[in-house]
Design an enzyme around this catalytic site. Structure first.
Site, mmCIF file in Angstrom:
data_model
loop_
_atom_site.group_PDB
_atom_site.id
_atom_site.type_symbol
_atom_site.label_atom_id
_atom_site.label_comp_id
_atom_site.label_asym_id
_atom_site.label_seq_id
_atom_site.Cartn_x
_atom_site.Cartn_y
_atom_site.Cartn_z
ATOM 1 N N HIS A 191 0.829 -1.205 0.000
ATOM 2 C CA HIS A 191 0.000 0.000 0.000
ATOM 3 C C HIS A 191 0.864 1.257 0.000
ATOM 4 O O HIS A 191 0.615 2.201 -0.757
ATOM 5 C CB HIS A 191 -0.911 0.011 1.236
ATOM 6 C CG HIS A 191 -2.194 -0.744 1.070
ATOM 7 N ND1 HIS A 191 -2.231 -2.108 0.875
ATOM 8 C CD2 HIS A 191 -3.490 -0.329 1.103
ATOM 9 C CE1 HIS A 191 -3.492 -2.495 0.785
ATOM 10 N NE2 HIS A 191 -4.277 -1.441 0.913
ATOM 11 N N HIS A 245 1.300 -4.102 9.099
ATOM 12 C CA HIS A 245 2.719 -3.854 8.864
ATOM 13 C C HIS A 245 3.370 -3.239 10.094
ATOM 14 O O HIS A 245 2.725 -2.557 10.884
ATOM 15 C CB HIS A 245 2.924 -2.907 7.672
ATOM 16 C CG HIS A 245 2.551 -3.504 6.351
ATOM 17 N ND1 HIS A 245 3.361 -4.393 5.678
ATOM 18 C CD2 HIS A 245 1.443 -3.337 5.583
ATOM 19 C CE1 HIS A 245 2.774 -4.745 4.541
ATOM 20 N NE2 HIS A 245 1.606 -4.120 4.467
#
Length: 344
Positions: A191, A245
């Protein structure tokens, strides 16, 4: 006719952009109108190999997404930092191409409607797609090679909460295969890298178009340039907030996306702080070719959009204002300006 053409060529450097951007409808036979219809096919053909390589990058990206990542050793003592809860994506995967690719292309189209410059449109789209796809390939290649567990790896591996390890102390997961596989793809963040590759390219594009570094001190222009970067930053932060993440993942991915975006942008456009930073290299090459033809006394075959695609001169510094959004009247230079700036 030859002397008349040379006379027109001598005036173009100073009055060209004033004529092009004055209000009112512009006929395609007038100067500077190189459109998709008149030049698009030839430009795409000239860059056919670039588009073919782009398709190859798409195939490589699909393969990298399908193959299994490296299943790194994960011991019980390592689970301390991997027990964050599983959450959905604040920014869904389908939204990434929308703001990272379609949004910049929309801006490119708006600029094209203003300037009718197919060079700018073509190179903007091609550079953007290369920026995003090169970043995607590098990101997924590193993901698969690294195999770093995500912060929510525990619940991906043991959805019922019961831990199981083999004789070597490595995890024996009993969750769903696809979810477990995605659990080994933490570094770097896709992303974040996509966001900064696409929106970083857009930021550089806007920086050149609105002449942020025109030395006039209009610092408010920076707000426009920083908007895409702010959006990309918020997306990157959301990946940490969603526990998909670690912070190192998004930091490295953001840096990667910006670096690739800068390389791809400068392949087609001058630096934003350059006097000609508002247009692509190909545009100015066309202008220089037109100026060469006008000086030689051999004008192209008739006055048409295909013929006069970019008339101006090959000066090292063109005294233009903002030829995209804020057209200004042009002021002729004296010979002393050329001496002062080392052009003679």
């Amino acid at each position: 006719m030859a002397w008349a053409w040379r006379r027109v060529g001598s005036l173009l450097p100073f009055h060209y952009f004033h004529v092009i951007f004055q209000k009112g409808g512009m006929n395609e036979v007038e100067l500077g109108r190189h459109t998709i219809k008149s030049h698009g096919a030839g430009l795409a053909k000239n860059h056919m190999h670039d588009w073919l390589i782009l398709l190859l990058l798409v195939v490589i990206e699909v393969i990298l997404f399908i193959i299994h990542p490296f299943y790194r050793f994960v011991g019980k003592e390592m689970m301390t930092d991997l027990k964050y809860p599983m959450k959905g994506n604040t920014v869904p995967i389908w939204a990434v191409p929308v703001y990272a690719i379609l949004l910049p292309i929309t801006v490119f189209l708006l600029v094209y409607l203003r300037r009718r410059d197919v060079y700018d449109l073509h190179h903007g789209i091609l550079g953007l797609l290369y920026s995003v796809l090169i970043t995607a390939v590098i990101t997924d290649a590193i993901k698969n090679a690294t195999g770093r567990p995500r912060p929510d790896f525990f619940w991906r591996c043991f959805p019922d909460g019961f831990e199981e390890y083999d004789n070597l102390g490595n995890v024996v997961c009993h969750g769903k295969e696809f979810i477990i596989r995605e659990g080994y793809k933490s570094f770097p963040s896709g992303h974040a890298s996509w966001s900064f590759a696409g929106l970083g390219f857009l930021s550089l594009y806007l920086c050149g178009k609105i002449r942020v570094f025109d030395r006039k001190g209009h610092i408010a222009k920076l707000c426009i340039v920083f908007l895409p970067l702010l959006l990309a930053s918020l997306v990157a932060v959301s990946r940490v907030d969603d526990y998909w993440h670690h912070w190192q993942d998004v930091f490295a991915a953001s840096f990667l996306g910006l670096i690739v975006a800068a390389f791809c942008y400068h392949q087609f456009f001058p630096p934003p702080y350059d006097d000609e930073g508002w247009g692509p290299y190909a545009y100015f090459r066309a202008l220089d070719d037109m100026h060469t033809n006008s000086n030689s006394g051999h004008p192209p075959n008739g006055i048409s959009a295909q013929v006069i695609e970019a008339p101006t001169t090959n000066f090292q510094a063109r005294p233009y204002g903002n030829p995209v959004f804020l057209p200004e009247a042009q002021v002729e230079r004296s010979p002393f300006d050329d001496v002062e700036f080392g052009r003679r």
